[in-house]
Scaffold this active site. Structure first.
Site, PDB file in Angstrom:
ATOM      1  N   CYS A 146      -8.883 -22.765 -18.814  1.00 46.73           N
ATOM      2  CA  CYS A 146      -7.894 -21.950 -18.672  1.00 46.73           C
ATOM      3  C   CYS A 146      -6.910 -22.083 -17.596  1.00 46.73           C
ATOM      4  O   CYS A 146      -7.446 -21.496 -16.401  1.00 46.73           O
ATOM      5  CB  CYS A 146      -8.385 -20.312 -18.958  1.00 46.73           C
ATOM      6  SG  CYS A 146      -6.905 -19.451 -19.013  1.00 46.73           S
ATOM      7  N   CYS A 149      -5.701 -18.742 -16.300  1.00 44.61           N
ATOM      8  CA  CYS A 149      -6.655 -17.899 -15.778  1.00 44.61           C
ATOM      9  C   CYS A 149      -7.029 -18.376 -14.285  1.00 44.61           C
ATOM     10  O   CYS A 149      -7.211 -17.471 -13.287  1.00 44.61           O
ATOM     11  CB  CYS A 149      -7.833 -17.912 -16.406  1.00 44.61           C
ATOM     12  SG  CYS A 149      -7.603 -17.428 -18.033  1.00 44.61           S
ATOM     13  N   ASP A 150      -7.082 -19.641 -14.033  1.00 41.37           N
ATOM     14  CA  ASP A 150      -7.866 -20.207 -12.749  1.00 41.37           C
ATOM     15  C   ASP A 150      -7.045 -21.079 -11.978  1.00 41.37           C
ATOM     16  O   ASP A 150      -7.121 -21.422 -10.877  1.00 41.37           O
ATOM     17  CB  ASP A 150      -8.896 -21.229 -13.223  1.00 41.37           C
ATOM     18  CG  ASP A 150      -9.972 -20.255 -14.077  1.00 41.37           C
ATOM     19  OD1 ASP A 150      -9.941 -18.951 -13.573  1.00 41.37           O
ATOM     20  OD2 ASP A 150     -10.729 -20.747 -14.807  1.00 41.37           O
TER      21      ASP A 150
END
Length: 330
Positions: A146, A149-150
């Site tokens: 992701c 997300c990261d």
């Protein structure tokens, strides 16, 4: 033993499931949450339990560990009055009323272990992985599924990164990562992109992006616990290569955990549960879907939580209408 009955059951324990449980409990609907034990390959709490720092969930200005965030959500569900069972549901009958539910180990029995007038299914989805040598070693220490997300995590900033995939999602993630990376390498196993022309052109023309066609990853290497290198092979020439990179991002799709309802509820062509736009309502009365099992676009903790709220409010309305109808029959 007679089945245990509740007005509403929540299947799943990620942000969607726990948010639904919080709202349902506060509405005095006495929900039961089946959080699952390694259901869909995840511990109770879902995908976030495999994530380290979460920096984009509101309310945590310094970030929070994914596992800790899910522990807090679980505690809040219980404090609000939800009953949480560490059980995996292996069978759900959506045709009966009330819904029939079987816990793991009881699915061959005729009688269910539980029943509910309404069900919120929040079983999530899992990112496809390639299980390369070294992947488990560097998962969440350089390897992710992701980018949103990261991607902003400090270990990726101003470093070379690799994205695997050739579709629209891969193109979007690669372009997103250019905001943080020094350069982005995109590995495409075929000789062309599957992405739309618009997305493909954006990818090809981005100054920070290098596309490696006919190329597949072979192994993940690192030092001091962090990813440093991705070895590759050219699928046409069979020539080996390597890319120095601090991050590897999979963008090869997700598999929604739809096994409980497949064949009983309407799914889209990728297996995600269809909901009426603007709601968590499915084509099965009393069955509501929330989180990644119905969301193939955003797949974020905060959007999952939002859809869990929607599912709870929709379920509350459904149960109120059901109670009214039953009262008229008396």
């Amino acid at each position: 033993m007679a089945p245990q009955h509740r007005p509403v059951a929540v299947i799943g324990s990620g942000p969607a499931g726990h948010t639904a449980a919080i709202y349902l409990a506060r509405a005095n609907l006495n929900p039961i949450v089946f959080e699952g034990m390694m259901a869909n390959g995840f511990a109770p709490g879902g995908q976030l339990t495999t994530t380290t720092d979460v920096e984009n969930f509101p309310g945590f200005p310094k970030g929070i560990l994914g596992g800790e965030l899910m522990d807090r959500m679980r505690e809040q569900s219980e404090n609000c009055g939800a009953t949480i069972e560490t059980e995996t549901i292996t069978k759900l009958d959506c045709k009966s009323r009330p819904f029939k539910i079987w816990r793991e180990g009881s699915e061959t029995q005729d009688e269910p272990t539980d029943t509910a007038d309404a069900v919120v299914i929040a079983t999530g989805a899992s990112a496809r992985r390639m299980h390369l040598p070294g992947e488990d070693t560097y998962w969440q220490n350089g390897i992710s599924a992701c980018a949103v997300c990261d991607g902003a995590v400090p270990i990726f900033r101003n470093k070379p990164l690799v994205v695997i995939g050739g579709g629209d999602s891969a193109s979007e993630e690669a372009i997103y990562l250019t905001k943080y990376a020094s350069e982005v390498h995109v590995l495409v196993r075929r000789g062309e992109l599957r992405a739309s022309k618009v997305m493909g052109d954006r990818l090809k023309n981005h100054p920070k992006v290098t596309i490696h066609f006919n190329t597949s990853p072979v192994e993940c290497l690192g030092e001091n616990g962090l990813l440093t290198t991705v070895t590759t092979i050219n699928n046409v020439t069979k020539e080996s290569g390597e890319i120095k990179a601090s991050g590897l991002f999979y963008a090869i799709g997700h598999d929604p955990a739809n096994g409980l309802v497949k064949g009983q509820v309407e799914l889209d062509d990728e297996g995600y549960i269809k909901t009426i736009p603007g709601s968590a309502t499915t084509n099965v009365p009393g069955l509501f879907a929330a989180g990644d099992v119905q969301d193939k676009r955003y797949r974020q903790a905060i959007t999952s939580a939002g859809s869990g709220c929607m599912a709870a409010l929709d379920a509350e309305r459904y149960l109120s209408e059901l109670e009214s109808e039953n009262s008229k029959k008396l």
